[in-house]
Design an enzyme around this catalytic site. Structure first.
Site, short mmCIF file in Angstrom:
data_model
loop_
_atom_site.label_atom_id
_atom_site.label_comp_id
_atom_site.label_asym_id
_atom_site.label_seq_id
_atom_site.Cartn_x
_atom_site.Cartn_y
_atom_site.Cartn_z
N PRO A 88 3.16 -0.97 -3.64
CA PRO A 88 3.97 0.02 -2.91
C PRO A 88 4.45 1.15 -3.82
O PRO A 88 4.87 2.20 -3.33
CB PRO A 88 5.16 -0.78 -2.39
CG PRO A 88 4.75 -2.20 -2.47
CD PRO A 88 3.76 -2.31 -3.59
N GLU A 115 6.00 -11.52 -5.99
CA GLU A 115 6.82 -10.30 -6.04
C GLU A 115 6.08 -9.15 -6.71
O GLU A 115 6.53 -8.01 -6.66
CB GLU A 115 8.14 -10.57 -6.76
CG GLU A 115 9.00 -11.65 -6.10
CD GLU A 115 9.29 -11.35 -4.63
OE1 GLU A 115 9.78 -10.25 -4.33
OE2 GLU A 115 9.00 -12.22 -3.79
N ARG A 153 -17.69 4.14 3.31
CA ARG A 153 -18.32 5.03 4.31
C ARG A 153 -18.55 6.45 3.78
O ARG A 153 -19.20 7.25 4.44
CB ARG A 153 -17.53 5.03 5.62
CG ARG A 153 -16.10 5.44 5.50
CD ARG A 153 -15.38 5.30 6.82
NE ARG A 153 -15.93 6.21 7.84
CZ ARG A 153 -15.85 7.53 7.77
NH1 ARG A 153 -15.27 8.11 6.75
NH2 ARG A 153 -16.36 8.27 8.73
N ASP A 168 -15.78 13.78 10.39
CA ASP A 168 -14.68 12.97 10.92
C ASP A 168 -13.31 13.60 10.82
O ASP A 168 -13.10 14.56 10.13
CB ASP A 168 -14.59 11.65 10.13
CG ASP A 168 -15.69 10.73 10.51
OD1 ASP A 168 -16.17 10.84 11.64
OD2 ASP A 168 -16.05 9.92 9.66
#
Ligand code: 4HQ
Length: 257
Positions: A88, A115, A153, A168
């Site tokens: 994060p 953690e 991709r 896209d």
């Protein structure tokens, strides 16, 4: 592109390797992919990969030694590869980062559990820290799968139609236009005429308008950032006039709510 994932749950990746575009990319040697168990690098009899945090508190931390050994050994077998830690605390992943990652010869994706990872391993052995978004997962594995999926991709030849990735959502900073397939009438709802007309230029115009207006309605933040071309400005002006006409039918009403 070579992907190697370091994880204590390598089996989680079996279903990623065995479905859809990724499976075909592996079969056609467009990508090479495997998951390696960090536990294999633990020296002790019980192959422990976690330990209690210095300073106390609940939760466990990934031990540095097995993880460092796994990263070093994998780096040796994949020269030129970059190491990525899913966390994060990383830069938030987007399509531009996917394009940049796709230009590497190899990616070693490090998945933490518990953690998180001992800070010294992050600092010494990791090239990029990447987050897939501001929410908390139980491990880096799902984040690694998202990176592998988005990067694969973009590898030339990985998708069936060669240029499909370019058109896209997000590659042009606009959302995709609406899509329709048969039947022409579904539960009383018709497919736009122009799409069945065979007029390629008209179809392209309709698709750009669909893209611009969907972006305005669903993701206006993308339009604020985007440098607009003349065609896109023309579409927004057309709809501005349309909205003004509707408002002119109700003159003298209070603005706002
Ligand atoms: N993690 N983007 C792994 C995440 C995460 C994210 C939390 C990473 C738990 C051990 N990873 N630790 N968001 O939530 O990548």
């Amino acid at each position: 592109m070579h992907f190697k994932v370091l994880t204590i749950f390598p089996e989680m990746f079996d279903s990623l390797w065995s479905h859809g575009i990724i499976r075909r990319a592996i079969e056609h040697n467009k990508i090479f992919a495997s998951a390696v168990n960090i536990r294999n690098y633990a020296e002790d009899r019980h192959q422990v990969t976690d330990d209690r945090p210095y300073g106390g508190g609940s939760g466990m931390v990934m031990k540095p030694e097995p993880l460092a050994a796994a990263i070093r050994d994998t780096s040796k077998s994949l020269t030129g590869a970059r190491t990525v830690l899913l966390t994060p605390q990383g830069r938030v992943f987007n399509q531009k980062m996917a394009q940049e990652l796709a230009s590497n010869e190899g990616l070693i994706l490090v998945c933490g559990r518990y953690e998180g990872v001992d800070e010294r391993v992050c600092h010494d052995l990791i090239d990029y820290e990447i987050s897939i978004g501001d929410y908390v997962l139980t491990g880096g594995e799902l984040a690694a799968m998202i990176i592998i999926d988005a990067v694969t991709r973009l590898i030339p030849g990985a998708l069936g139609g060669e240029d499909a990735a370019e058109k896209d959502s997000f590659s042009e900073d606009l959302l995709e236009h609406a899509h329709f397939t048969r039947p022409a009438n579904f539960e009383g709802r018709e497919v736009p005429e122009v799409l069945m007309s065979g007029h390629h230029q008209e179809i392209e115009k309709w698709r750009l308008e669909s893209s611009v207006m969907r972006t305005l309605l669903k993701r206006p933040d993308l339009l604020y950032k985007k440098e607009l071309n003349n065609q896109e400005v023309a579409i927004l002006n057309k709809w501005r006039r349309e909205i003004e006409t509707i408002l002119d039918i109700n003159p003298g009403k209070k603005t706002g709510l």
